[in-house]
Write an enzyme that holds these catalytic residues in place. Sequence first.
Site, PDB file in Angstrom:
ATOM      1  N   PRO A  17     -69.680  11.948  11.126  1.00 35.89           N
ATOM      2  CA  PRO A  17     -68.278  12.618  11.389  1.00 35.89           C
ATOM      3  C   PRO A  17     -67.335  11.733  11.303  1.00 35.89           C
ATOM      4  O   PRO A  17     -66.929  10.681  11.809  1.00 35.89           O
ATOM      5  CB  PRO A  17     -68.461  13.206  12.666  1.00 35.89           C
ATOM      6  CG  PRO A  17     -69.909  13.586  12.938  1.00 35.89           C
ATOM      7  CD  PRO A  17     -70.487  12.282  12.156  1.00 35.89           C
ATOM      8  N   HIS A  18     -66.105  11.833  10.461  1.00 37.12           N
ATOM      9  CA  HIS A  18     -64.724  11.254  10.359  1.00 37.12           C
ATOM     10  C   HIS A  18     -64.897   9.882   9.720  1.00 37.12           C
ATOM     11  O   HIS A  18     -64.236   8.890  10.263  1.00 37.12           O
ATOM     12  CB  HIS A  18     -64.076  11.023  11.661  1.00 37.12           C
ATOM     13  CG  HIS A  18     -62.529  11.309  11.795  1.00 37.12           C
ATOM     14  ND1 HIS A  18     -61.805  10.160  11.702  1.00 37.12           N
ATOM     15  CD2 HIS A  18     -61.836  12.251  11.484  1.00 37.12           C
ATOM     16  CE1 HIS A  18     -60.574  10.318  11.732  1.00 37.12           C
ATOM     17  NE2 HIS A  18     -60.502  11.794  11.352  1.00 37.12           N
ATOM     18  N   VAL A  19     -65.653   9.680   8.745  1.00 33.09           N
ATOM     19  CA  VAL A  19     -66.104   8.411   8.209  1.00 33.09           C
ATOM     20  C   VAL A  19     -64.750   8.087   7.269  1.00 33.09           C
ATOM     21  O   VAL A  19     -64.479   6.860   7.083  1.00 33.09           O
ATOM     22  CB  VAL A  19     -67.192   8.357   7.278  1.00 33.09           C
ATOM     23  CG1 VAL A  19     -68.307   8.427   8.218  1.00 33.09           C
ATOM     24  CG2 VAL A  19     -67.382   9.231   6.306  1.00 33.09           C
TER      25      VAL A  19
ATOM     26  N   ASN B  87     -61.244   8.580   7.830  1.00 33.10           N
ATOM     27  CA  ASN B  87     -60.126   7.868   8.384  1.00 33.10           C
ATOM     28  C   ASN B  87     -60.795   7.403   9.784  1.00 33.10           C
ATOM     29  O   ASN B  87     -61.337   8.389  10.559  1.00 33.10           O
ATOM     30  CB  ASN B  87     -59.121   8.835   8.582  1.00 33.10           C
ATOM     31  CG  ASN B  87     -58.503   9.428   7.309  1.00 33.10           C
ATOM     32  OD1 ASN B  87     -58.128   8.578   6.582  1.00 33.10           O
ATOM     33  ND2 ASN B  87     -58.595  10.780   7.010  1.00 33.10           N
TER      34      ASN B  87
END
Length: 227
Positions: free
Chosen positions: A135-137, A139
């Site tokens: 998850p969220h790689v 930014n």
Amino acid sequence: MLLKTSDAAIAINVTENVIQSWIKKDGLPAEMISGELMINRTDLLEWATERGLKVDPEIFKVNDDENIHMPTLMEAIESGGIHFGVKGNDKETVLRNVVECLNLPDKLDPEFILQVLLTREAMGTTAIGDGIAIPHVRNPIMLRIPKPKIALCFLETPIDFEAFDAKPVNILFTLTSPTVKVHLHLLSRLAFALREKRLRSVLQNQDSKETIMAVFKEIDSSPGRPK
């Protein structure tokens, strides 16, 4: 954080024409800046990881905080923990429970972190195939924390993350870091590690924490790992 298509080609060891074809036909994220296509380094790593392509870790070297300690994967996962049986029957519930696993400082609002993760997923899946998501790689989650963490969460119920290979996700790696440099360092190490069949095997089998950590320790010490 941005690369020219020629630099991206060198990083993946293909021609620039191949990179441009991937942008036009295969969804490699890029943006036009001053008349030139540019690719975010983290986007490139995420996209390549989904497709099992090797990326030269040299492109992830940045110059901020040169003296900061660069943790091993084992150190980051020891800090973030390995969590089994994380509950949830949909993406939002799962991510809410993952945020709880992060054991954030009291001053940080877990609801804000959840919304950050959900917003990122709405932009496009963070699944990389074989039931794994990061998850969220694209930014990094930059937090004022004493040391970076990777929370490894095994879901009780596999969830549809709209993965490239259409497999539901049951394994999540969530990175939190105090600097961009550390985030990129850990992300490139994680991408390298996830190409190893022995790691994928212990993850899919949901082996013991001790067994999983032993494999990460082996990978951390392997000659070909990113520095």
